[in-house]
Write a protein that holds these residues in place. Sequence first.
Motif, PDB file in Angstrom:
ATOM      1  N   ARG A 209      13.919  58.084 -36.740  1.00 33.02           N
ATOM      2  CA  ARG A 209      16.077  57.633 -35.838  1.00 33.02           C
ATOM      3  C   ARG A 209      15.938  56.604 -35.680  1.00 33.02           C
ATOM      4  O   ARG A 209      17.587  56.125 -35.306  1.00 33.02           O
ATOM      5  CB  ARG A 209      15.877  59.070 -35.337  1.00 33.02           C
ATOM      6  N   ALA A 212      16.603  53.769 -38.243  1.00 35.91           N
ATOM      7  CA  ALA A 212      17.850  54.518 -38.409  1.00 35.91           C
ATOM      8  C   ALA A 212      19.460  54.571 -37.707  1.00 35.91           C
ATOM      9  O   ALA A 212      19.804  54.306 -38.434  1.00 35.91           O
ATOM     10  CB  ALA A 212      17.943  55.836 -39.453  1.00 35.91           C
ATOM     11  N   SER A 213      19.133  54.310 -36.806  1.00 37.38           N
ATOM     12  CA  SER A 213      19.906  53.952 -35.504  1.00 37.38           C
ATOM     13  C   SER A 213      20.682  51.696 -35.601  1.00 37.38           C
ATOM     14  O   SER A 213      21.209  51.798 -34.905  1.00 37.38           O
ATOM     15  CB  SER A 213      20.141  54.185 -34.232  1.00 37.38           C
ATOM     16  N   ASN A 217      21.077  50.593 -43.928  1.00 31.74           N
ATOM     17  CA  ASN A 217      19.708  51.571 -45.223  1.00 31.74           C
ATOM     18  C   ASN A 217      18.341  51.354 -44.991  1.00 31.74           C
ATOM     19  O   ASN A 217      17.639  50.551 -44.509  1.00 31.74           O
ATOM     20  CB  ASN A 217      20.044  50.131 -46.674  1.00 31.74           C
ATOM     21  N   ASP A 275      17.767  56.626 -48.468  1.00 37.29           N
ATOM     22  CA  ASP A 275      18.703  56.298 -47.511  1.00 37.29           C
ATOM     23  C   ASP A 275      19.368  57.886 -46.844  1.00 37.29           C
ATOM     24  O   ASP A 275      19.344  58.434 -45.617  1.00 37.29           O
ATOM     25  CB  ASP A 275      19.528  55.214 -47.210  1.00 37.29           C
ATOM     26  N   ALA A 276      20.225  58.653 -47.486  1.00 36.75           N
ATOM     27  CA  ALA A 276      20.645  60.049 -47.502  1.00 36.75           C
ATOM     28  C   ALA A 276      19.308  60.490 -46.980  1.00 36.75           C
ATOM     29  O   ALA A 276      19.669  61.483 -46.178  1.00 36.75           O
ATOM     30  CB  ALA A 276      21.540  60.288 -48.804  1.00 36.75           C
ATOM     31  N   VAL A 278      16.566  59.929 -45.725  1.00 38.05           N
ATOM     32  CA  VAL A 278      16.256  59.581 -44.130  1.00 38.05           C
ATOM     33  C   VAL A 278      17.573  60.659 -43.243  1.00 38.05           C
ATOM     34  O   VAL A 278      16.947  60.934 -41.712  1.00 38.05           O
ATOM     35  CB  VAL A 278      15.980  58.489 -43.757  1.00 38.05           C
ATOM     36  N   ARG A 279      18.184  60.221 -43.117  1.00 39.91           N
ATOM     37  CA  ARG A 279      19.280  60.942 -42.380  1.00 39.91           C
ATOM     38  C   ARG A 279      20.027  62.051 -42.321  1.00 39.91           C
ATOM     39  O   ARG A 279      20.059  62.484 -40.983  1.00 39.91           O
ATOM     40  CB  ARG A 279      21.037  59.698 -43.010  1.00 39.91           C
ATOM     41  N   ARG A 280      19.476  63.140 -43.452  1.00 37.19           N
ATOM     42  CA  ARG A 280      19.427  64.358 -43.363  1.00 37.19           C
ATOM     43  C   ARG A 280      18.252  64.714 -42.475  1.00 37.19           C
ATOM     44  O   ARG A 280      18.348  65.625 -41.990  1.00 37.19           O
ATOM     45  CB  ARG A 280      19.356  64.958 -45.014  1.00 37.19           C
ATOM     46  N   VAL A 282      16.736  62.758 -40.300  1.00 41.39           N
ATOM     47  CA  VAL A 282      16.798  62.779 -38.033  1.00 41.39           C
ATOM     48  C   VAL A 282      18.065  63.177 -38.047  1.00 41.39           C
ATOM     49  O   VAL A 282      17.839  63.903 -36.511  1.00 41.39           O
ATOM     50  CB  VAL A 282      16.738  61.160 -38.068  1.00 41.39           C
ATOM     51  N   GLU A 284      22.148  63.862 -36.804  1.00 38.79           N
ATOM     52  CA  GLU A 284      23.558  62.794 -36.202  1.00 38.79           C
ATOM     53  C   GLU A 284      22.532  62.590 -34.664  1.00 38.79           C
ATOM     54  O   GLU A 284      23.369  61.690 -34.183  1.00 38.79           O
ATOM     55  CB  GLU A 284      24.598  63.381 -35.882  1.00 38.79           C
TER      56      GLU A 284
END
Length: 409
Positions: A209, A212-213, A217, A275-276, A278-280, A282, A284
């Motif tokens: 996270r 990713a912040s 990507n 990337d999609a 990873v963001r799912r 971690v 929001e």
Amino acid sequence: MGGFLYRPGTSAFTYSQFRDFVRNNVELFNYRDGANATVAVTRTSDVTQLRINGKVDATDSYDMTTQALLAHVPLMLRPDSKDVMIVGLGSGVSVGAALSHPIRSLIVSEISPEVVEASDYFRGVNRSALADSRVRLHVGDGRSLLTHESARYDAILSEPSNPWLAGIGDLYTREFFQIARSRLNPDGLFVQWMHTYLMTDDDLLMVLRTIASVFPNVDVWLLSRDVLIVAGERSIAPRFERAVERMKDRSVQQSLETALTPTLASVFSLHLLDDAGVRRLVGESGPINEDGFPLLEYSAPKGVFLGVRSQLLEEVDSRLKGDPDARSLLTQWSSYQGGLTSKDYESIFDYHRKLKSPFAGNVLKSWVGEYPRDKKPRGYLEEFAGIAERGGLPGRVKTIRDLLKASDG
């Protein structure tokens, strides 16, 4: 640290018994007490080991895949890379792997002069990397070097020790990742080493996270117990045609063979999340590791004392489900070249079988399905059927026999 980690694996119950065990089973090549750490080079069971405060940080055997691919992954994804920085020398294998590519310059920052001395014992696997004219060695803090120098890089590879060691935490904070991002060229890649052993799901998630912040990507590669987090300003999508060209370089081929990944398919088989994904994973919101709030510095040691292993990434492994959305680079690579060859399947299966990855079973099933007349996958299935039969597992035997019969049709 090493005594705490490794004593439970011996028959020693007292300090004197553990000391005698080490004396009888470990050959000591080099030992130095430094300002930052105690560094030793040892050999056990024909494996040369670099130990930091007693804990093995690098070897010339079972760590080769991680050490080599830390460099190969970004340089295969970005074959035009010219200027590279590595934070943490270790055995020097990552430096040697990077130098197998036609890069222009490489700066390696190592805070411990004792580690630099110890790396000389790994010349056989790091290819005498520090003697290469393209290399500049900086003995000092890598974060400070990135902060105060204005140079920009096509790849920055961060290979510190485990985050539960005192003083390492500032190489896992948002501010460090922001510094690294500011020193990348527009198409550059940052790679952070991480691990799943002695690590909680929450801590691994926090590192993901935090990265990713900072980066737009982020991709994740899973190498058994080790993790490579690849991040960049732009899409991390590979240029397959350039990667094919790079594989023709014998130096690159040899380095990848020592990493047990001799084909592009075997390399791409380690890609886990785009990337999609990873963001799912971690979400929001959630904890971020920062200089002012170094949560990881205090939470990571809990994973050591609890003896846990994060299974977070294995639980979201789409490779085990056939990758229906074509998110993995292996699926994309297969599409690019019109399917996987039998050699591709063999190299992928060999790697994942040696590391006891559940993905090996999926690979073998696909291999015999695509190449039903190939004796190798059928031979493996016959072998596994025999093991299952001897182990009293009739259901598994039937499954394997049914698979063989289906391939006969």
